[in-house]
Design an enzyme around this catalytic site. Structure first.
Site, mmCIF file in Angstrom:
data_model
loop_
_atom_site.group_PDB
_atom_site.id
_atom_site.type_symbol
_atom_site.label_atom_id
_atom_site.label_comp_id
_atom_site.label_asym_id
_atom_site.label_seq_id
_atom_site.Cartn_x
_atom_site.Cartn_y
_atom_site.Cartn_z
ATOM 1 N N CYS A 86 0.831 -1.205 0.000
ATOM 2 C CA CYS A 86 0.000 0.000 0.000
ATOM 3 C C CYS A 86 0.872 1.263 0.000
ATOM 4 O O CYS A 86 1.525 1.546 -0.990
ATOM 5 C CB CYS A 86 -0.964 -0.045 1.195
ATOM 6 S SG CYS A 86 -2.336 1.116 1.053
ATOM 7 N N HIS A 195 -3.394 -5.811 1.235
ATOM 8 C CA HIS A 195 -2.637 -6.007 2.484
ATOM 9 C C HIS A 195 -2.516 -7.475 2.905
ATOM 10 O O HIS A 195 -3.352 -7.970 3.653
ATOM 11 C CB HIS A 195 -3.316 -5.228 3.603
ATOM 12 C CG HIS A 195 -3.169 -3.752 3.487
ATOM 13 N ND1 HIS A 195 -2.221 -3.036 4.201
ATOM 14 C CD2 HIS A 195 -3.820 -2.860 2.729
ATOM 15 C CE1 HIS A 195 -2.319 -1.751 3.883
ATOM 16 N NE2 HIS A 195 -3.279 -1.614 3.001
ATOM 17 N N GLU A 197 -0.567 -8.674 5.062
ATOM 18 C CA GLU A 197 -0.291 -8.792 6.502
ATOM 19 C C GLU A 197 -1.568 -8.858 7.335
ATOM 20 O O GLU A 197 -1.528 -9.234 8.505
ATOM 21 C CB GLU A 197 0.613 -7.638 6.970
ATOM 22 C CG GLU A 197 -0.077 -6.305 7.234
ATOM 23 C CD GLU A 197 -0.370 -5.493 5.963
ATOM 24 O OE1 GLU A 197 -0.380 -6.073 4.864
ATOM 25 O OE2 GLU A 197 -0.599 -4.281 6.093
#
Lengths: 233, 86
Positions: A86, A195, A197
């Site tokens: 991002c 994302h 994560e």
């Protein structure tokens, strides 16, 4: 044990989540600071999401000029795995480690949803643990995620297999060719808007057919870096 | 003190969602004689004095930092001398 540094910039939001993802994947997370000139001996680097410097000037532009970025650029040139998520992807384009740029979403709005992607290249330092053609779901949340580049650059990225992640379903932000993430020619530097994560632990990820918030499709991104480092050792 | 003004615009061929949003609001207000709006940036750089070296430095910064050539163009760089009575 493999150590992966996560750099915190003023305005980073997902640095702790990235550290957690590194830990869940089986490596040691190391917190790094933007104002330092030391990578503290880490084996790989994550530039996390957020809104560094309040997105002033351009998203990621001021962060890309941080002291530690000189070392990141040098390490990337030597082949160290570097992942930009991002805002981190925006920094990588601003630092010229990746081509193209990210502009405001074509519909003008911020978008936050679980996003289906296809992993188009499973040979990069950050995708080698995905099966060929893998379709994954990880969160997407951005206001300026429209990937653009001139026609020659897009053709080169496509021709060289450097489109690493592609949006499936409705294009969320106007990105050309539905591009969600790309790599450099060597495959050690990867940037993507969604994302991984945030999809690394059951109970805290996207919904799956099996159960709510059960998705862990992002974990293989971090496991890939570890595998590439072990293979190189 | 003199000011060097740098103006940066999104590339003409790229969608400018900010300008598009403003144009949409104008249409909703019933203003029909404006067909489009594009939004860019203006940097006012204050310098001690304008020399060739300073101008060259600001020109380089305009290309390398104030703008990103992938998505934007530097459309003008102009020098505004300090007001005589300042």
């Amino acid at each position: 044990m493999t150590s992966i540094g996560v750099i915190t910039f003023p305005g980073s939001l997902d640095d702790r989540d990235a550290q957690r993802a590194v830990r869940l994947a089986g490596a040691t997370p190391v917190a790094l600071w933007h104002g330092s000139h030391s990578l503290e001996g880490v084996d790989a680097i994550v530039l996390p999401g957020g809104f560094s410097y309040g997105d002033y000037l351009r998203c990621g532009a001021i962060a890309s000029l941080s002291p530690i970025m000189a070392e990141v650029i040098e390490a990337a040139a030597k082949g160290m795995p570097v992942l930009g998520i991002c805002n981190g992807f925006q920094m990588l384009t601003e630092a010229h480690l990746l081509e193209g740029g990210l502009i405001r979403n074509d519909h003008g709005g911020f978008i936050c949803r679980d996003q289906k992607l296809r992993v188009e290249n499973t040979s990069t330092a950050w995708t080698n643990q995905f099966p060929t053609g893998a379709e994954i779901t990880i969160p997407l949340k951005n206001g300026e995620g429209g990937f653009i580049a001139d026609a020659a650059t897009i053709a080169r990225l496509e021709g060289e297999g450097r489109v690493v992640f592609r949006y499936l379903g409705v294009n969320p932000n106007g990105s050309l060719n539905d591009i969600a993430g790309i790599s450099n020619a060597r495959g050690n530097v990867v940037g993507l808007m969604p994302h991984p994560e945030h999809a690394t632990e059951e109970g805290f990820g996207p919904d799956t057919a099996l159960a709510m918030r059960n998705g862990t499709d992002g974990l293989a991104v971090f496991a890939s870096a570890i595998a590439s480092l072990v293979a190189a050792a | 003190m003199p000011v060097i003004v740098v103006e940066v615009m999104p590339k003409p061929e790229l969608l400018d969602p900010q300008g598009k949003a403003v144009a949409g609001a104008l249409h909703r207000l019933g203003i029909s004689d404006i067909s489009g709006v594009r939004i860019g940036k203006r940097f006012e750089v204050t310098v001690d004095e304008v020399t060739d070296a300073v101008l060259a430095e600001v020109t380089k910064l305009a290309d390398d930092m104030f703008s990103n050539s992938v998505i934007e163009d530097v459309v003008s760089i102009s020098v505004h001398p300090a007001p005589a009575s300042a």
